[in-house]
Design a protein around this motif. Structure first.
Motif, PDB file in Angstrom:
ATOM      1  N   ASP A  55       4.787 -16.772   2.660  1.00 48.30           N
ATOM      2  CA  ASP A  55       4.125 -16.526   1.375  1.00 48.30           C
ATOM      3  C   ASP A  55       5.119 -16.055   0.328  1.00 48.30           C
ATOM      4  O   ASP A  55       5.033 -16.429  -0.843  1.00 48.30           O
ATOM      5  CB  ASP A  55       3.007 -15.491   1.545  1.00 48.30           C
ATOM      6  CG  ASP A  55       1.843 -16.022   2.375  1.00 48.30           C
ATOM      7  OD1 ASP A  55       1.724 -17.262   2.470  1.00 48.30           O
ATOM      8  OD2 ASP A  55       1.072 -15.207   2.924  1.00 48.30           O
ATOM      9  N   THR A  56       6.076 -15.235   0.743  1.00 54.35           N
ATOM     10  CA  THR A  56       7.084 -14.743  -0.187  1.00 54.35           C
ATOM     11  C   THR A  56       7.959 -15.889  -0.698  1.00 54.35           C
ATOM     12  O   THR A  56       8.268 -15.971  -1.896  1.00 54.35           O
ATOM     13  CB  THR A  56       7.966 -13.686   0.501  1.00 54.35           C
ATOM     14  OG1 THR A  56       7.148 -12.601   0.948  1.00 54.35           O
ATOM     15  CG2 THR A  56       9.030 -13.163  -0.443  1.00 54.35           C
ATOM     16  N   LEU A  94      15.774 -11.342   9.990  1.00 57.08           N
ATOM     17  CA  LEU A  94      16.060 -10.235   9.074  1.00 57.08           C
ATOM     18  C   LEU A  94      14.837  -9.761   8.309  1.00 57.08           C
ATOM     19  O   LEU A  94      14.929  -8.806   7.531  1.00 57.08           O
ATOM     20  CB  LEU A  94      17.145 -10.667   8.077  1.00 57.08           C
ATOM     21  CG  LEU A  94      18.498 -11.062   8.674  1.00 57.08           C
ATOM     22  CD1 LEU A  94      19.410 -11.618   7.590  1.00 57.08           C
ATOM     23  CD2 LEU A  94      19.163  -9.862   9.347  1.00 57.08           C
ATOM     24  N   TRP A  95      13.686 -10.449   8.494  1.00 56.30           N
ATOM     25  CA  TRP A  95      12.500 -10.102   7.713  1.00 56.30           C
ATOM     26  C   TRP A  95      11.980  -8.718   8.101  1.00 56.30           C
ATOM     27  O   TRP A  95      12.146  -8.271   9.236  1.00 56.30           O
ATOM     28  CB  TRP A  95      11.425 -11.172   7.927  1.00 56.30           C
ATOM     29  CG  TRP A  95      10.190 -10.989   7.082  1.00 56.30           C
ATOM     30  CD1 TRP A  95       8.917 -10.855   7.531  1.00 56.30           C
ATOM     31  CD2 TRP A  95      10.124 -10.911   5.663  1.00 56.30           C
ATOM     32  NE1 TRP A  95       8.045 -10.705   6.480  1.00 56.30           N
ATOM     33  CE2 TRP A  95       8.769 -10.730   5.297  1.00 56.30           C
ATOM     34  CE3 TRP A  95      11.085 -10.962   4.643  1.00 56.30           C
ATOM     35  CZ2 TRP A  95       8.345 -10.610   3.985  1.00 56.30           C
ATOM     36  CZ3 TRP A  95      10.652 -10.847   3.329  1.00 56.30           C
ATOM     37  CH2 TRP A  95       9.311 -10.678   3.006  1.00 56.30           C
ATOM     38  N   ARG A  96      11.293  -8.070   7.154  1.00 58.80           N
ATOM     39  CA  ARG A  96      10.903  -6.664   7.294  1.00 58.80           C
ATOM     40  C   ARG A  96       9.872  -6.417   8.395  1.00 58.80           C
ATOM     41  O   ARG A  96       9.742  -5.298   8.883  1.00 58.80           O
ATOM     42  CB  ARG A  96      10.357  -6.155   5.957  1.00 58.80           C
ATOM     43  CG  ARG A  96       9.075  -6.844   5.522  1.00 58.80           C
ATOM     44  CD  ARG A  96       8.603  -6.296   4.178  1.00 58.80           C
ATOM     45  NE  ARG A  96       9.512  -6.715   3.108  1.00 58.80           N
ATOM     46  CZ  ARG A  96       9.713  -6.025   1.995  1.00 58.80           C
ATOM     47  NH1 ARG A  96       9.128  -4.852   1.847  1.00 58.80           N
ATOM     48  NH2 ARG A  96      10.506  -6.485   1.051  1.00 58.80           N
ATOM     49  N   ASP A  97       9.055  -7.419   8.764  1.00 56.02           N
ATOM     50  CA  ASP A  97       8.077  -7.231   9.831  1.00 56.02           C
ATOM     51  C   ASP A  97       8.031  -8.487  10.684  1.00 56.02           C
ATOM     52  O   ASP A  97       8.744  -9.454  10.441  1.00 56.02           O
ATOM     53  CB  ASP A  97       6.688  -6.888   9.271  1.00 56.02           C
ATOM     54  CG  ASP A  97       6.204  -7.933   8.267  1.00 56.02           C
ATOM     55  OD1 ASP A  97       6.283  -9.144   8.586  1.00 56.02           O
ATOM     56  OD2 ASP A  97       5.752  -7.544   7.178  1.00 56.02           O
ATOM     57  N   THR A  98       7.170  -8.469  11.699  1.00 57.06           N
ATOM     58  CA  THR A  98       7.103  -9.587  12.647  1.00 57.06           C
ATOM     59  C   THR A  98       6.133 -10.669  12.205  1.00 57.06           C
ATOM     60  O   THR A  98       5.997 -11.692  12.884  1.00 57.06           O
ATOM     61  CB  THR A  98       6.680  -9.076  14.036  1.00 57.06           C
ATOM     62  OG1 THR A  98       5.415  -8.408  13.928  1.00 57.06           O
ATOM     63  CG2 THR A  98       7.720  -8.119  14.590  1.00 57.06           C
ATOM     64  N   ASN A  99       5.443 -10.442  11.128  1.00 60.16           N
ATOM     65  CA  ASN A  99       4.467 -11.422  10.634  1.00 60.16           C
ATOM     66  C   ASN A  99       5.200 -12.465   9.789  1.00 60.16           C
ATOM     67  O   ASN A  99       5.549 -12.212   8.641  1.00 60.16           O
ATOM     68  CB  ASN A  99       3.395 -10.713   9.804  1.00 60.16           C
ATOM     69  CG  ASN A  99       2.242 -11.655   9.467  1.00 60.16           C
ATOM     70  OD1 ASN A  99       2.308 -12.853   9.744  1.00 60.16           O
ATOM     71  ND2 ASN A  99       1.191 -11.097   8.868  1.00 60.16           N
ATOM     72  N   LYS A 100       5.413 -13.631  10.364  1.00 60.69           N
ATOM     73  CA  LYS A 100       6.194 -14.645   9.651  1.00 60.69           C
ATOM     74  C   LYS A 100       5.417 -15.253   8.484  1.00 60.69           C
ATOM     75  O   LYS A 100       6.014 -15.831   7.571  1.00 60.69           O
ATOM     76  CB  LYS A 100       6.646 -15.750  10.605  1.00 60.69           C
ATOM     77  CG  LYS A 100       5.520 -16.601  11.172  1.00 60.69           C
ATOM     78  CD  LYS A 100       6.071 -17.717  12.045  1.00 60.69           C
ATOM     79  CE  LYS A 100       4.938 -18.608  12.573  1.00 60.69           C
ATOM     80  NZ  LYS A 100       5.472 -19.701  13.438  1.00 60.69           N
ATOM     81  N   SER A 101       4.066 -15.125   8.500  1.00 56.53           N
ATOM     82  CA  SER A 101       3.287 -15.694   7.404  1.00 56.53           C
ATOM     83  C   SER A 101       3.599 -14.993   6.083  1.00 56.53           C
ATOM     84  O   SER A 101       3.563 -15.606   5.017  1.00 56.53           O
ATOM     85  CB  SER A 101       1.791 -15.618   7.700  1.00 56.53           C
ATOM     86  OG  SER A 101       1.376 -14.270   7.836  1.00 56.53           O
TER      87      SER A 101
END
Length: 688
Positions: free
Chosen positions: A41-42, A30-37
């Motif tokens: 960090d969030t 469900l995250w806004r982009d494909t960058n899981k890092s």
């Protein structure tokens, strides 16, 4: 967030509850982009901004990017708090390599007040890393260095959910949170302890009064199962400091006479006055006194055991006592069979029974037939008459898939007996993987098998044993008992189990034999079964504080034999010599079940456990009494505060039925000393 701040506080607290966790893979989808890092960090930013982390430390936190993705948010919070320098897999391996014998060295941590009295000061490590704990030596003041810890309104919920997460059956971990909270609780007994930690900025109190913080940690630490190997080096260094009398005396003098300018002035004024007095009198006559010691004691042969039965109603129905006689994890025998709260334990029982049968390489049908062949004898001679008929599960045997009640009883005893034999062989707290359970569950299992209502007859276990050598079964029972109950490392090899068992004996009876054993020749000078001609006043024993006031000191016999009690005479100082006793979270359960066993109507015995506990309870009235016993290593307190130990013995001592003539000779000698005014005045002057 479009909500008020008080609502936001509750939201931020709720998302860290164990039962509110959402899987990390779901959040990643469900995250806004494909960058899981950025997701990681969030999550870390959310956690570090308001939980346990001081402002100056937020930039120092380890990002832990080399770790695999966390299962959920609560797991990530645990990782940040523990701040591992090495991957968790390596940490666990390191812990497993530690010497398992260290687990048996039951030494309590001391509270802050006592540490400061012995010259151990406090210092903050200025981090929130729970592993950042150390101990520095010094002749006048050693330092215990601890990390910062924030206590606020969310602390209880946060810690308790982290503890519950560590205790989840499918989460393999080193119990880092449980161990640290247990360690911190052992340091905090009183509000003064909180004040000392707060003054050094180790404990940042946003909760309220210091008393509230002390109560908070007493609540959180209830029923904790810490990793006993954590902080073992710290415990050893503290004990080494205490054992160095020169250091403790120097520290006591330093804190008494040099802690502030006024104390320094008063000390020098006293020295000056003493010097002037010596100049005037030119006379100093020191006097010396000698004392002699004599210790003898008695031994009595105990009788056989009794049938498996329920705890008597007048004992179980006492307020707050039922929990000490009821199982928490597993059910052996007919009394609690089928209980809804023991369903997980029932699955474990079947797993252990299958593992045991496989390890014996015997035909399961052959083992079961041994029970079936002796079922009538087992039911009538070894179990109380109504145990099976009073359980509805056995009355409705057809619903359980059996053709007769005897078949169901046979199957139940067969499975329970095999499971118990597997427990006796493999249950070790430093190797829980052999039982395929977590260590906190194993603690409950090892506690349950020593409940009176969970006993299985020794004769039945002998039928199911893996070979025909009875001695190997006896040795297995012996190893199980001495590994974690009342036996220190020094006297484990001295403990004894008789090779000839009476007909109606079980594991609890063997534990009693263990505790009461004394290999020395019988001598009824102090501990006897009959002491005629002694007045009733001799049955009244004074507490430790009163004994010390009349010159009676304490000394450990360095054994765990309850009969190892003696009394040595001297003009200035007398000693009451008592055996060591470990007081931990299982002590009340073990002792109370031994007491109700001695009170069974068909068990002829001399009430030695009851008598000793009544005698010990008479010595303990106040916190100072426990402190004195602990200082001499007679009571090894692993429960918590001294007040908790006092309450424990008050609970155990309720409605006891001791043998009144036990220890009567000892009481007479104490009374005789107290009546000798010359001795008591000399002792009072010596102590003053």
């Amino acid at each position: 967030m479009n909500i008020k701040v008080d609502q936001l506080v509750l939201v931020m607290q709720d998302v860290l509850l164990l039962e509110n966790q959402l899987p990390y893979p779901l959040l990643k989808l469900l995250w806004r982009d494909t960058n899981k890092s950025t997701l990681n960090d969030t999550m870390r930013s959310f956690l570090r901004c308001h939980h346990w982390i001081t402002g100056e430390y937020t930039q120092k936190l380890h990002t832990a990017t080399q770790y695999p993705p966390p299962p959920h948010l609560l797991h990530l919070q645990r990782t940040i708090i523990l701040h591992h320098e090495t991957p968790p897999e390596e940490t666990n391996l390191q812990i497993q390599k530690n010497d398992p014998k260290k687990n048996n060295d039951m030494v309590t941590y001391r509270n802050i007040k006592e540490l400061k009295a012995a010259g151990i000061g406090l210092k903050t490590s200025k981090t929130c890393k729970l592993s950042d704990i150390s101990f520095s030596y010094g002749w006048l003041c050693s330092k215990l260095i601890l990390p910062e810890f924030i206590v606020d309104d969310t602390t209880a919920a946060t810690i308790l959910n982290l503890i519950a997460y560590e205790m989840c059956p499918d989460f393999e971990n080193d119990y880092g949170i449980c161990s640290y909270v247990s360690f911190l609780d052992s340091l905090i007994d009183h509000p003064d302890d909180v004040k000392a930690l707060r003054s050094e900025r180790i404990l940042l109190n946003f909760l309220g009064s210091d008393e509230e913080v002390a109560n908070l940690f007493n609540t959180i630490s209830t029923d904790l199962v810490p990793n006993t190997e954590k902080y073992a080096h710290l415990r050893d260094e503290i004990e080494n400091h205490y054992n160095n009398k020169c250091r403790t005396w120097l520290a006591l003098g330093y804190h008494t006479y040099f802690s502030n300018p006024w104390a320094i002035i008063a000390f020098h004024a006293a020295i000056l006055g003493l010097a002037l007095t010596l100049i005037q009198t030119w006379e100093f006559k020191p006097s010396t006194m000698a004392y002699a010691a004599a210790k003898r004691k008695g031994k009595k042969i105990q009788s056989g055991g009794s049938k498996i039965q329920r705890v008597a109603h007048h004992l179980r129905d006492r307020k707050h006592f039922a929990k000490y006689y009821s199982p928490k994890m597993v059910s052996f025998g007919p009394i609690h069979y089928g209980a809804p709260n023991l369903q997980l334990g029932e699955k474990y029982t079947q797993m252990w029974a299958a593992t045991y049968i496989e390890s014996t390489r015997q035909n399961p049908q052959t083992l079961r037939e041994r029970i079936a062949f002796n079922i009538e004898y087992l039911m009538k001679d070894l179990f109380h008459a109504d145990l099976f008929s009073s359980n509805d599960k056995f009355s409705t045997y057809r619903n359980q898939g059996f053709t007769s009640i005897e078949e169901m009883i046979c199957w139940t005893l067969f499975v329970d007996g095999c499971a118990l034999l597997h427990i006796l062989k493999h249950a070790k707290l430093h190797e829980p993987h052999k039982m395929k359970v977590k260590v906190n569950e194993l603690v409950l299992v090892m506690q349950d098998v020593l409940l009176l209502e969970k006993q299985l007859p020794y004769r039945m276990l002998k039928l199911l044993w893996r070979d025909t050598h009875e001695s190997t079964l006896i040795q297995t029972m012996r190893s199980f008992l001495r590994s974690h109950h009342w036996a220190s490392r020094e006297d484990q090899e001295k403990l004894y189990i008789p090779t000839q068992f009476p007909p109606h004996t079980h594991l609890l009876h063997v534990l009693r034999t263990f505790i009461l054993h004394d290999p020395r020749p019988a001598d009824h000078s102090l501990v006897g079964s009959r002491n005629l001609g002694i007045d009733t006043d001799a049955y009244i024993c004074r507490n430790i504080k009163e004994l010390k006031a009349v010159g009676i000191g304490l000394k450990t016999s360095k054994t765990h034999w309850l009969r190892d009690i003696s009394f040595s005479f001297g003009w200035l100082y007398l000693e009451l010599i008592l055996p060591e006793m470990i007081v931990d979270n299982t002590a009340a359960v073990n002792i109370l079940n031994l007491i109700v066993y001695e009170m069974c109507p068909d068990f002829e015995n001399d009430y030695e456990i009851c008598s000793y506990m009544s005698f010990l309870d008479s010595l303990i009235d106040h916190d100072d009494d426990v402190n004195a016993l602990r200082s001499e290593r007679i009571l090894l307190n692993s429960v918590g505060s001294d007040e908790e130990v006092v309450n424990l013995f008050n609970t155990i001592g309720t409605d006891l039925e001791p043998e009144m003539d036990k220890y009567a000779c000892l009481r007479v000698k104490i009374k005789k000393h107290c009546k000798n005014k010359c001795k008591t005045w000399l002792a009072l002057g010596y102590h003053t």
